[in-house]
Design a protein around this motif. Sequence first.
Motif, PDB file in Angstrom:
ATOM      1  N   LEU A  74      -1.818   4.909   0.383  1.00  0.00           N
ATOM      2  CA  LEU A  74      -0.510   4.883   0.369  1.00  0.00           C
ATOM      3  C   LEU A  74      -0.011   5.248   2.063  1.00  0.00           C
ATOM      4  O   LEU A  74      -0.549   6.539   2.207  1.00  0.00           O
ATOM      5  CB  LEU A  74       0.192   5.643  -0.416  1.00  0.00           C
ATOM      6  N   VAL A  75       0.440   4.455   2.562  1.00  0.00           N
ATOM      7  CA  VAL A  75       0.790   4.817   4.198  1.00  0.00           C
ATOM      8  C   VAL A  75       2.263   5.381   4.305  1.00  0.00           C
ATOM      9  O   VAL A  75       2.311   6.480   5.067  1.00  0.00           O
ATOM     10  CB  VAL A  75       0.561   3.598   5.085  1.00  0.00           C
ATOM     11  N   ILE A  76       3.302   4.895   3.660  1.00  0.00           N
ATOM     12  CA  ILE A  76       4.511   5.348   3.554  1.00  0.00           C
ATOM     13  C   ILE A  76       4.988   5.306   2.111  1.00  0.00           C
ATOM     14  O   ILE A  76       4.772   4.492   1.506  1.00  0.00           O
ATOM     15  CB  ILE A  76       5.677   4.508   4.444  1.00  0.00           C
ATOM     16  N   GLY A  77       5.555   6.669   1.924  1.00  0.00           N
ATOM     17  CA  GLY A  77       6.179   6.505   0.551  1.00  0.00           C
ATOM     18  C   GLY A  77       5.663   7.934  -0.271  1.00  0.00           C
ATOM     19  O   GLY A  77       4.695   8.665   0.409  1.00  0.00           O
ATOM     20  N   ASP A  78       6.338   8.249  -1.430  1.00  0.00           N
ATOM     21  CA  ASP A  78       5.839   9.460  -2.016  1.00  0.00           C
ATOM     22  C   ASP A  78       5.890   9.123  -3.627  1.00  0.00           C
ATOM     23  O   ASP A  78       7.055   9.026  -4.116  1.00  0.00           O
ATOM     24  CB  ASP A  78       7.165  10.426  -1.902  1.00  0.00           C
ATOM     25  N   THR A  79       4.645   8.855  -3.999  1.00  0.00           N
ATOM     26  CA  THR A  79       4.512   8.343  -5.631  1.00  0.00           C
ATOM     27  C   THR A  79       3.239   9.038  -6.160  1.00  0.00           C
ATOM     28  O   THR A  79       2.289   9.109  -5.187  1.00  0.00           O
ATOM     29  CB  THR A  79       4.851   6.956  -5.813  1.00  0.00           C
ATOM     30  N   ASP A  80       3.096   9.057  -7.141  1.00  0.00           N
ATOM     31  CA  ASP A  80       1.740   9.364  -7.775  1.00  0.00           C
ATOM     32  C   ASP A  80       1.093   8.149  -8.449  1.00  0.00           C
ATOM     33  O   ASP A  80       0.071   8.125  -8.805  1.00  0.00           O
ATOM     34  CB  ASP A  80       2.031  10.400  -8.960  1.00  0.00           C
ATOM     35  N   GLU A  81       1.864   7.020  -8.499  1.00  0.00           N
ATOM     36  CA  GLU A  81       1.447   5.952  -8.943  1.00  0.00           C
ATOM     37  C   GLU A  81       0.423   5.361  -7.921  1.00  0.00           C
ATOM     38  O   GLU A  81       0.477   5.629  -6.814  1.00  0.00           O
ATOM     39  CB  GLU A  81       2.563   4.935  -9.041  1.00  0.00           C
ATOM     40  N   ARG A  82      -0.660   4.829  -8.619  1.00  0.00           N
ATOM     41  CA  ARG A  82      -1.757   4.144  -7.786  1.00  0.00           C
ATOM     42  C   ARG A  82      -2.213   2.942  -8.479  1.00  0.00           C
ATOM     43  O   ARG A  82      -1.908   2.464  -9.526  1.00  0.00           O
ATOM     44  CB  ARG A  82      -3.093   5.225  -7.980  1.00  0.00           C
ATOM     45  N   PHE A  83      -2.452   1.858  -7.510  1.00  0.00           N
ATOM     46  CA  PHE A  83      -2.974   0.642  -7.940  1.00  0.00           C
ATOM     47  C   PHE A  83      -4.234   0.386  -7.670  1.00  0.00           C
ATOM     48  O   PHE A  83      -4.552   0.861  -6.242  1.00  0.00           O
ATOM     49  CB  PHE A  83      -2.043  -0.324  -7.614  1.00  0.00           C
ATOM     50  N   ASP A  84      -4.750  -0.672  -7.954  1.00  0.00           N
ATOM     51  CA  ASP A  84      -6.409  -0.899  -7.766  1.00  0.00           C
ATOM     52  C   ASP A  84      -6.185  -2.138  -6.814  1.00  0.00           C
ATOM     53  O   ASP A  84      -7.354  -2.364  -5.870  1.00  0.00           O
ATOM     54  CB  ASP A  84      -7.374  -1.244  -8.837  1.00  0.00           C
ATOM     55  N   MET A  85      -5.480  -3.044  -7.262  1.00  0.00           N
ATOM     56  CA  MET A  85      -5.430  -4.268  -6.494  1.00  0.00           C
ATOM     57  C   MET A  85      -3.764  -4.945  -6.547  1.00  0.00           C
ATOM     58  O   MET A  85      -3.175  -4.634  -7.176  1.00  0.00           O
ATOM     59  CB  MET A  85      -6.104  -5.356  -7.284  1.00  0.00           C
ATOM     60  N   ILE A  86      -3.786  -5.657  -5.480  1.00  0.00           N
ATOM     61  CA  ILE A  86      -2.373  -6.200  -5.052  1.00  0.00           C
ATOM     62  C   ILE A  86      -2.721  -7.919  -4.992  1.00  0.00           C
ATOM     63  O   ILE A  86      -3.749  -8.402  -4.607  1.00  0.00           O
ATOM     64  CB  ILE A  86      -1.830  -6.022  -3.942  1.00  0.00           C
TER      65      ILE A  86
END
Length: 131
Positions: A74-86
Amino acid sequence: MPIYPTPEQIQELLEGPADTPVVMLNLLRFKRSADGADHGLSGEEAYRLYAEQMRKVVESYGGRFVWSGRADSLVIGDTDERFDMIGLVEYPSRAVFLKATQDPRVAEIGTHRAAGLESQWLIASTEASLG
């Protein structure tokens, strides 16, 4: 977190531009270990079984897999969500997207998706110019 849309979300999707291509942004988080019929595989391995077959369905409706890759950081933003793939998948229209997802072949391969996917964010987008 849900892995299928609600009726309200489908309605909102259909309120978007009807006759233009739609690109679906898939943010995917996999289970550590797949369950169900794919027990013994990783969540990602189970999901890949689904994705391989889903590509054929998408292409049969005139759509295409545009791009997929790992979510590194995560380069910009503020979240605890994580993702493995886009993944980016383009369909000729929102109606075609819905038709493709209701294809009987999708129900057949959906067990792999459910076995491997912990959560998903699916965001419909249409092209816009920035200038």
